[in-house]
Write a protein that holds these residues in place. Structure first.
Motif, PDB file in Angstrom:
ATOM      1  N   ARG A  61      39.029 -46.859  57.089  1.00 58.39           N
ATOM      2  CA  ARG A  61      39.815 -48.031  56.669  1.00 58.39           C
ATOM      3  C   ARG A  61      40.147 -48.909  57.866  1.00 58.39           C
ATOM      4  N   TYR A  62      40.528 -48.278  58.950  1.00 61.46           N
ATOM      5  CA  TYR A  62      40.851 -49.029  60.159  1.00 61.46           C
ATOM      6  C   TYR A  62      39.620 -49.765  60.696  1.00 61.46           C
ATOM      7  N   GLU A  63      38.460 -49.139  60.624  1.00 66.13           N
ATOM      8  CA  GLU A  63      37.227 -49.788  61.084  1.00 66.13           C
ATOM      9  C   GLU A  63      36.923 -51.029  60.238  1.00 66.13           C
ATOM     10  N   ARG A  64      37.122 -50.913  58.916  1.00 65.67           N
ATOM     11  CA  ARG A  64      36.898 -52.070  58.037  1.00 65.67           C
ATOM     12  C   ARG A  64      37.883 -53.184  58.365  1.00 65.67           C
ATOM     13  N   LEU A  65      39.135 -52.822  58.596  1.00 62.36           N
ATOM     14  CA  LEU A  65      40.147 -53.806  58.970  1.00 62.36           C
ATOM     15  C   LEU A  65      39.782 -54.454  60.304  1.00 62.36           C
ATOM     16  N   ARG A  66      39.311 -53.671  61.236  1.00 62.40           N
ATOM     17  CA  ARG A  66      38.900 -54.196  62.552  1.00 62.40           C
ATOM     18  C   ARG A  66      37.791 -55.231  62.387  1.00 62.40           C
ATOM     19  N   GLU A  67      36.802 -54.919  61.564  1.00 65.50           N
ATOM     20  CA  GLU A  67      35.699 -55.864  61.329  1.00 65.50           C
ATOM     21  C   GLU A  67      36.219 -57.167  60.720  1.00 65.50           C
ATOM     22  N   ARG A  68      37.162 -57.048  59.770  1.00 64.93           N
ATOM     23  CA  ARG A  68      37.741 -58.261  59.173  1.00 64.93           C
ATOM     24  C   ARG A  68      38.516 -59.061  60.212  1.00 64.93           C
ATOM     25  N   MET A  69      39.255 -58.376  61.054  1.00 62.27           N
ATOM     26  CA  MET A  69      40.044 -59.080  62.066  1.00 62.27           C
ATOM     27  C   MET A  69      39.141 -59.783  63.078  1.00 62.27           C
ATOM     28  N   LEU A  70      38.074 -59.131  63.451  1.00 61.43           N
ATOM     29  CA  LEU A  70      37.171 -59.740  64.435  1.00 61.43           C
ATOM     30  C   LEU A  70      36.367 -60.890  63.837  1.00 61.43           C
ATOM     31  N   SER A  71      36.051 -60.825  62.561  1.00 61.02           N
ATOM     32  CA  SER A  71      35.301 -61.894  61.874  1.00 61.02           C
ATOM     33  C   SER A  71      34.067 -62.334  62.654  1.00 61.02           C
ATOM     34  N   GLY A  72      33.299 -61.369  63.129  1.00 54.26           N
ATOM     35  CA  GLY A  72      32.059 -61.694  63.830  1.00 54.26           C
ATOM     36  C   GLY A  72      32.235 -61.983  65.315  1.00 54.26           C
ATOM     37  N   ARG A  73      33.481 -62.033  65.774  1.00 58.35           N
ATOM     38  CA  ARG A  73      33.723 -62.279  67.196  1.00 58.35           C
ATOM     39  C   ARG A  73      33.672 -60.968  67.964  1.00 58.35           C
ATOM     40  N   THR A  74      33.489 -61.069  69.254  1.00 61.99           N
ATOM     41  CA  THR A  74      33.638 -59.894  70.101  1.00 61.99           C
ATOM     42  C   THR A  74      35.126 -59.638  70.265  1.00 61.99           C
ATOM     43  N   GLU A  75      35.448 -58.463  70.764  1.00 64.12           N
ATOM     44  CA  GLU A  75      36.850 -58.151  71.002  1.00 64.12           C
ATOM     45  C   GLU A  75      37.454 -59.122  72.022  1.00 64.12           C
TER      46      GLU A  75
END
Length: 187
Positions: free
Chosen positions: A129-143
């Motif tokens: 779940r956290y990984e999915r949230l991370r992907e949404r937060m990044l929205s294709g950007r790098t960290e």
């Protein structure tokens, strides 16, 4: 830390109903604070009485009306005051699984191993779940791009901490399972 601080932290994302907060709590602050929906609703009522949040009613068709809460200026001031305070001592771990593991040598090793295996399933699901949230937060950007461009970086930093916590849970559980299996073989 009071639940109100976690609620105010969640409301920094914007207006939300009690239901939305309860649902979103799992995705936004559950990596560092847990609360039941009933606790959230009671806290929102207290915060409204104290002028920290304000609610507006949204009429809905075929559903009960809902109240959307947002921080007031007093709420934002409370957040700023809270952030300026020195943090309390770190929370001690209070985990029933650790008590069971502590007693493993005089108890049912298989039951303890099953409990550890269940924790692996739970931590794996939470990490996903956290990984999915991370992907949404990044929205294709790098960290690095996220840290440079995002309006707020606190939610991402706390998410990273939650991910680290679950990864460490998995590492420890795998070690514990291996050692408990070895111990069972020598009995």
């Amino acid at each position: 830390m009071a639940l109100r601080n976690a609620v105010m932290a969640a409301l920094l994302e914007g207006e939300a109903s009690g239901y939305d907060l309860a649902k979103g709590f799992d995705a936004s602050v559950a990596n560092f604070w847990m609360a039941t929906p009933q606790q959230l609703y009671r806290e929102l009522e207290r915060m409204e009485r104290e002028g920290l949040v304000v609610a507006r009613v949204v009429e809905q068709e075929r559903r009960p009306n809902k109240r959307l809460f947002s921080l007031t200026e007093a709420g934002f001031a409370a957040v700023r005051a809270y952030v300026a305070e020195p943090p309390a001592r770190p929370t001690a771990i209070r985990d029933e699984l650790m008590v069971k593991v502590q007693c493993a040598d005089v108890g049912d090793l298989e039951a303890v191993r099953a409990a550890v295996a269940e924790r692996i399933e739970w931590a794996t699901a939470k990490l996903a779940r956290y990984e999915r949230l991370r992907e949404r937060m990044l929205s294709g950007r790098t960290e690095d791009e996220h840290f440079a461009q995002a309006e707020r970086i606190g939610p991402y930093l706390t998410l990273l901490r939650g991910m680290s916590f679950e990864r460490e849970n998995l590492r420890w559980c795998e070690l514990a399972l291996r050692r408990l299996k070895e111990r069972a073989a020598t009995r």
